[in-house]
Design a protein around this motif. Structure first.
Motif, PDB file in Angstrom:
ATOM      1  N   MET A   1      -5.562  -3.591 -16.335  1.00  0.00           N
ATOM      2  CA  MET A   1      -4.774  -2.367 -16.444  1.00  0.00           C
ATOM      3  C   MET A   1      -3.782  -2.263 -15.278  1.00  0.00           C
ATOM      4  SD  MET A   1      -5.986   1.575 -16.564  1.00  0.00           S
ATOM      5  CE  MET A   1      -5.884   1.741 -14.820  1.00  0.00           C
ATOM      6  N   ASN A   2      -2.598  -1.733 -15.541  1.00  0.00           N
ATOM      7  CA  ASN A   2      -1.596  -1.607 -14.488  1.00  0.00           C
ATOM      8  C   ASN A   2      -1.598  -0.217 -13.873  1.00  0.00           C
ATOM      9  OD1 ASN A   2      -0.509  -4.089 -14.306  1.00  0.00           O
ATOM     10  ND2 ASN A   2       1.590  -3.360 -14.577  1.00  0.00           N
ATOM     11  N   ARG A   3      -2.006  -0.129 -12.624  1.00  0.00           N
ATOM     12  CA  ARG A   3      -1.900   1.134 -11.915  1.00  0.00           C
ATOM     13  C   ARG A   3      -0.948   0.879 -10.768  1.00  0.00           C
ATOM     14  NH1 ARG A   3      -6.964   2.401  -9.541  1.00  0.00           N
ATOM     15  NH2 ARG A   3      -7.827   0.615 -10.622  1.00  0.00           N
ATOM     16  N   ARG A   4       0.153   1.647 -10.756  1.00  0.00           N
ATOM     17  CA  ARG A   4       1.151   1.371  -9.726  1.00  0.00           C
ATOM     18  C   ARG A   4       0.649   1.756  -8.337  1.00  0.00           C
ATOM     19  NH1 ARG A   4       5.588  -0.396 -11.480  1.00  0.00           N
ATOM     20  NH2 ARG A   4       6.335   0.049 -13.569  1.00  0.00           N
ATOM     21  N   LEU A   5       1.213   1.095  -7.355  1.00  0.00           N
ATOM     22  CA  LEU A   5       0.924   1.476  -5.967  1.00  0.00           C
ATOM     23  C   LEU A   5       1.574   2.835  -5.714  1.00  0.00           C
ATOM     24  CD1 LEU A   5       1.810  -1.986  -4.456  1.00  0.00           C
ATOM     25  CD2 LEU A   5      -0.457  -0.970  -4.463  1.00  0.00           C
ATOM     26  N   PRO A   6       1.043   3.593  -4.747  1.00  0.00           N
ATOM     27  CA  PRO A   6       1.622   4.923  -4.526  1.00  0.00           C
ATOM     28  C   PRO A   6       3.063   4.869  -4.013  1.00  0.00           C
ATOM     29  CG  PRO A   6      -0.230   4.508  -3.037  1.00  0.00           C
ATOM     30  CD  PRO A   6      -0.080   3.303  -3.886  1.00  0.00           C
ATOM     31  N   VAL A   7       3.764   5.996  -4.218  1.00  0.00           N
ATOM     32  CA  VAL A   7       5.133   6.136  -3.706  1.00  0.00           C
ATOM     33  C   VAL A   7       5.109   7.316  -2.735  1.00  0.00           C
ATOM     34  CG1 VAL A   7       7.485   6.772  -4.347  1.00  0.00           C
ATOM     35  CG2 VAL A   7       6.172   5.238  -5.814  1.00  0.00           C
ATOM     36  N   ALA A   8       5.617   7.118  -1.534  1.00  0.00           N
ATOM     37  CA  ALA A   8       5.562   8.185  -0.515  1.00  0.00           C
ATOM     38  C   ALA A   8       6.578   9.272  -0.842  1.00  0.00           C
ATOM     39  CB  ALA A   8       5.850   7.596   0.860  1.00  0.00           C
ATOM     40  N   ASP A   9       6.268  10.533  -0.462  1.00  0.00           N
ATOM     41  CA  ASP A   9       7.245  11.598  -0.708  1.00  0.00           C
ATOM     42  C   ASP A   9       8.276  11.636   0.437  1.00  0.00           C
ATOM     43  OD1 ASP A   9       5.924  12.678   1.400  1.00  0.00           O
ATOM     44  OD2 ASP A   9       4.955  14.290   0.283  1.00  0.00           O
ATOM     45  N   GLY A  10       9.287  12.487   0.262  1.00  0.00           N
ATOM     46  CA  GLY A  10      10.389  12.541   1.228  1.00  0.00           C
ATOM     47  C   GLY A  10       9.906  12.805   2.645  1.00  0.00           C
ATOM     48  N   ALA A  11       8.918  13.717   2.775  1.00  0.00           N
ATOM     49  CA  ALA A  11       8.449  14.076   4.122  1.00  0.00           C
ATOM     50  C   ALA A  11       7.821  12.864   4.805  1.00  0.00           C
ATOM     51  CB  ALA A  11       7.434  15.213   4.016  1.00  0.00           C
ATOM     52  N   ALA A  12       7.022  12.108   4.048  1.00  0.00           N
ATOM     53  CA  ALA A  12       6.357  10.933   4.637  1.00  0.00           C
ATOM     54  C   ALA A  12       7.394   9.882   5.043  1.00  0.00           C
ATOM     55  CB  ALA A  12       5.365  10.347   3.644  1.00  0.00           C
ATOM     56  N   VAL A  13       8.432   9.720   4.211  1.00  0.00           N
ATOM     57  CA  VAL A  13       9.478   8.746   4.529  1.00  0.00           C
ATOM     58  C   VAL A  13      10.214   9.168   5.798  1.00  0.00           C
ATOM     59  CG1 VAL A  13      11.683   7.783   3.763  1.00  0.00           C
ATOM     60  CG2 VAL A  13       9.783   7.968   2.165  1.00  0.00           C
ATOM     61  N   ARG A  14      10.523  10.482   5.884  1.00  0.00           N
ATOM     62  CA  ARG A  14      11.243  10.969   7.067  1.00  0.00           C
ATOM     63  C   ARG A  14      10.387  10.767   8.322  1.00  0.00           C
ATOM     64  NH1 ARG A  14      13.307  14.592   3.479  1.00  0.00           N
ATOM     65  NH2 ARG A  14      11.613  16.058   3.742  1.00  0.00           N
ATOM     66  N   ARG A  15       9.089  11.090   8.189  1.00  0.00           N
ATOM     67  CA  ARG A  15       8.180  10.916   9.346  1.00  0.00           C
ATOM     68  C   ARG A  15       8.192   9.461   9.811  1.00  0.00           C
ATOM     69  NH1 ARG A  15       4.534  14.162   6.963  1.00  0.00           N
ATOM     70  NH2 ARG A  15       3.363  12.415   6.098  1.00  0.00           N
ATOM     71  N   ARG A  16       8.123   8.579   8.837  1.00  0.00           N
ATOM     72  CA  ARG A  16       8.056   7.150   9.151  1.00  0.00           C
ATOM     73  C   ARG A  16       9.365   6.681   9.801  1.00  0.00           C
ATOM     74  NH1 ARG A  16       6.713   3.432  10.774  1.00  0.00           N
ATOM     75  NH2 ARG A  16       6.064   1.447   9.913  1.00  0.00           N
ATOM     76  N   ALA A  17      10.494   7.190   9.262  1.00  0.00           N
ATOM     77  CA  ALA A  17      11.793   6.787   9.807  1.00  0.00           C
ATOM     78  C   ALA A  17      11.930   7.273  11.248  1.00  0.00           C
ATOM     79  CB  ALA A  17      12.913   7.344   8.940  1.00  0.00           C
ATOM     80  N   VAL A  18      11.505   8.536  11.478  1.00  0.00           N
ATOM     81  CA  VAL A  18      11.586   9.090  12.843  1.00  0.00           C
ATOM     82  C   VAL A  18      10.690   8.278  13.778  1.00  0.00           C
ATOM     83  CG1 VAL A  18      10.965  11.111  14.244  1.00  0.00           C
ATOM     84  CG2 VAL A  18      12.229  11.402  12.105  1.00  0.00           C
ATOM     85  N   GLU A  19       9.504   7.935  13.271  1.00  0.00           N
ATOM     86  CA  GLU A  19       8.552   7.167  14.083  1.00  0.00           C
ATOM     87  C   GLU A  19       9.138   5.797  14.445  1.00  0.00           C
ATOM     88  OE1 GLU A  19       4.446   4.914  13.141  1.00  0.00           O
ATOM     89  OE2 GLU A  19       4.871   6.696  11.949  1.00  0.00           O
ATOM     90  N   LEU A  20       9.759   5.157  13.433  1.00  0.00           N
ATOM     91  CA  LEU A  20      10.351   3.822  13.647  1.00  0.00           C
ATOM     92  C   LEU A  20      11.452   3.870  14.695  1.00  0.00           C
ATOM     93  CD1 LEU A  20      10.832   2.176  10.148  1.00  0.00           C
ATOM     94  CD2 LEU A  20       9.851   1.083  12.153  1.00  0.00           C
ATOM     95  N   ILE A  21      12.350   4.860  14.526  1.00  0.00           N
ATOM     96  CA  ILE A  21      13.484   4.941  15.438  1.00  0.00           C
ATOM     97  C   ILE A  21      13.033   5.509  16.785  1.00  0.00           C
ATOM     98  CG2 ILE A  21      15.777   5.964  15.774  1.00  0.00           C
ATOM     99  CD1 ILE A  21      15.982   5.955  12.681  1.00  0.00           C
ATOM    100  N   GLY A  22      12.067   6.450  16.720  1.00  0.00           N
ATOM    101  CA  GLY A  22      11.581   7.089  17.942  1.00  0.00           C
ATOM    102  C   GLY A  22      10.960   6.099  18.914  1.00  0.00           C
TER     103      GLY A  22
END
Ligand code: ADP
Length: 583
Positions: A1-22
């Motif tokens: 059966m195909n169960r897709r991997l999760p997709v992060a929401d906008g807030a999680a993406v922003r947090r990650r981007a800030v963390e990466l650049i920070g």
């Protein structure tokens, strides 16, 4: 059966981007300061040109000529300063971009490597390949160049607007208002673009998956005449991709049109409004020249912004799928690092690949240290699944697989688990790197001497020494191609390096041609010495050589004992045996 991997929401993406650049505050600050100075030098030029216009318009004579020469020197100095600062800022920005992208990629690979196997299997190849391939590629430019470019664009815009207000508060609205008028179009675009790009990436992943699966299983597709069906599936996926691509293209056209207007309108507005003000004596010719030049200067950052906003949207969608991989919950809490060296035991183990469909039913199995246990049974009865449970690959759905007194196999850290038990399958991959790196996958801190010893144990020392650069020879794709037998020996040498107390063999030699299988079996014997062995067997002669045989039927161990005893009992094993012998 195909169960897709999760997709992060906008807030999680922003947090990650800030963390990466920070994590690179110093570099970001340096780029900001240098680019700000570059922008200031750049807005200085129209200002001096405006002063020159006023000078020429106001008077003539030798004194004016002298002052003009001075101003020309200032313009040249500002232009050189701007070029030098921009070059320096660009260099720092590119280094920063490369670092951030490398970190992102390494983190993704790390997350993928630690994904629970059951998640990888149910998500399918396409989804994972899409995220590590297409998605990562589509954010490459944005991360490497975009982050710093967007910073530069924002700084330039603010500096130009600030300089315009400073030069002539009366003229500056003509420069600012057309930009403000474009905002609604931008907001509309942003609202529609993110979901559209996300859908498009998911559809491309589906196309990738269909192509990869069809190519992987080409023989099966041919054998069952599934070509047309696979084509139809691919066509359907392509049509969906096509219509979504069309939609996003339309969104882009709207954005480009709006920003195109936004970049031309200020120039026209400044000149028109400036002419009116000049007519009423409210603005000098120099001020109009300066602000009109600012309006021209605005055009580059505004049109570059179009490109980056668009790229940012695609990247945002791709990033949410990349960050999504990090959101997969681990299937175990690996905290225990004590190694017992005892074989694992299954206590009431059930396992379901699909919720509610158990393929193992409350299996109990205690291995005797040092024994060889053959697991036999019809195809699909659950032998491999049992092997994977005993090797700690999947945590059981119910019940426990324990080592020592009361330690769950899946509570062991990766290093401890590898010392307790390892699974050897018929799949063995040679990675495109040196032979030494291929072996060190099993134990990163192994010395060259240990690698050589491992190769010697499995009888591979001779061909390994014959390689042009010895252990440093590149093997796999693009390097020396190893024969299937050699590839399996590399896999077995990894096991020697891991040195697990128990080995689970899942048809480890069955795919090889008979001559390779014989030498591989000799290598295998060297690896098995001194370990507890569970051999999942399709050929029943493995069972004859084993100390005990476990017969698995429909996910249950129905018989367990030595070959002779089971044969005498005349049960399931005897039936399998007679059928196999008469074959
Ligand atoms: P065996 O090794 O005896 O051939 P397996 O343990 O491979 O049996 O499979 C047992 C059952 O589990 C089979 O019905 C098989 O179809 C199912 N199965 C095996 N692997 C998976 C998987 N990754 N996802 C879903 N079902 C699976």
């Amino acid at each position: 059966m195909n169960r897709r991997l999760p997709v992060a929401d906008g807030a999680a993406v922003r947090r990650r981007a800030v963390e990466l650049i920070g994590a690179h505050k110093g570099a970001v600050a340096a780029v900001t300061v240098i680019q700000l100075l570059a922008a200031l030098a750049s807005v200085g030029i129209p200002r001096v040109l405006g002063a020159m216009v006023d000078l020429v318009a106001g008077a003539a004579g030798a004194e004016v000529a002298g002052r003009l020469q001075g101003l020309i020197a200032v313009v040249i100095a500002l232009a050189i300063g701007n070029a030098a600062l921009t070059g320096c800022g660009e260099y720092l920005a590119r280094v920063l971009g490369e670092r951030v992208f490398a970190e992102l990629r390494e983190r993704l690979v790390g997350s993928v490597m630690h994904l629970p196997l059951s998640v990888v299997e149910s998500a399918g190849t396409g989804d994972l390949l899409g995220r590590t391939g297409r998605d990562l590629e589509s954010i490459r430019t944005v991360v490497q160049r975009g982050v710093s470019q967007i910073l530069v664009i924002v700084l330039t815009l603010l500096t130009i607007v600030g300089a315009a207000v400073f030069t002539s508060p009366r003229l500056s609205p003509a420069l600012i208002l057309p930009l403000v008028a474009v905002m609604p179009a931008m907001r509309w675009y942003l609202r529609h673009a993110v979901p559209a790009y996300r859908a498009m990436n998911a559809m491309w992943a589906e196309v990738d998956g269909v192509v990869a699966e069809t190519a992987d299983q080409a023989a099966t597709v041919d054998a069952h005449g599934l070509g047309r069906r696979r084509n139809r599936i691919l066509d359907r996926a392509m049509i969906e991709v096509w219509s979504t691509e069309q939609y996003t293209l339309w969104l882009r056209i709207v954005l480009i049109t709006a920003l195109g207007l936004g970049s031309f309108a200020p120039v026209i507005a400044v000149v028109a409004w400036g002419a009116w003000l000049a007519g009423h004596g409210a603005a000098t010719l120099g001020a109009i020249t300066t602000v009109a030049l600012y309006a021209v200067q605005l055009r580059t950052p505004v049109s570059e912004m179009t490109f980056w906003i668009d790229s940012l949207q695609t990247a945002g969608a791709a990033m949410s799928r990349i960050v999504g991989v990090e959101l997969v919950a681990p299937d175990r809490q690996a905290t225990n690092s004590a190694v017992t060296g005892r074989p694992p035991r299954a206590c009431g183990v059930s396992y379901a690949y699909l919720l509610g469909h158990d393929v193992l039913h409350e299996v109990d199995l205690e291995l005797i240290p040092g024994e060889r246990l053959a697991v036999v049974g019809p195809s699909g009865s659950g032998k491999s699944t049992l092997g994977r449970m005993l090797a700690g690959i999947h945590p059981p759905t119910r019940g426990r697989v324990l080592v020592g007194e009361d330690t769950d196999l899946t509570a062991l850290t990766e290093a401890a688990l590898h010392r307790e038990v390892a699974l050897v399958t018929q799949e063995h991959h040679v990675f495109a790197c040196s032979l030494a790196d291929n072996l060190r996958l099993a134990r990163t801190d192994a010395t060259d001497a240990e690698l050589e010893r491992a190769l010697k144990v499995i009888g591979a020392a001779e061909w390994a020494q014959g390689l042009s650069d010895g252990l440093d020879t590149l093997v796999g794709a693009g390097g020396v191609q190893l024969t299937p037998g050699q590839a399996q020996q590399v896999a077995l040498a990894r096991i020697v390096l891991m040195d697990p107390a128990t080995l689970v063999l899942d048809e480890a030699t069955s795919l090889l041609d008979p001559s390779a299988a014989r030498s591989a079996e000799r290598s295998l014997d060297a690896v098995l010495a001194g370990r507890t062995v569970v051999a999942i067997a399709h050929r029943l002669d493995t069972a004859v050589a084993a100390d005990r045989v476990a017969v698995v039927i429909d996910g249950r161990i129905v018989e367990l004992g030595p070959h002779a005893e089971l044969l005498a009992a005349d049960g399931e094993y005897a039936r399998l045996w007679h059928a196999w012998v008469s074959d």
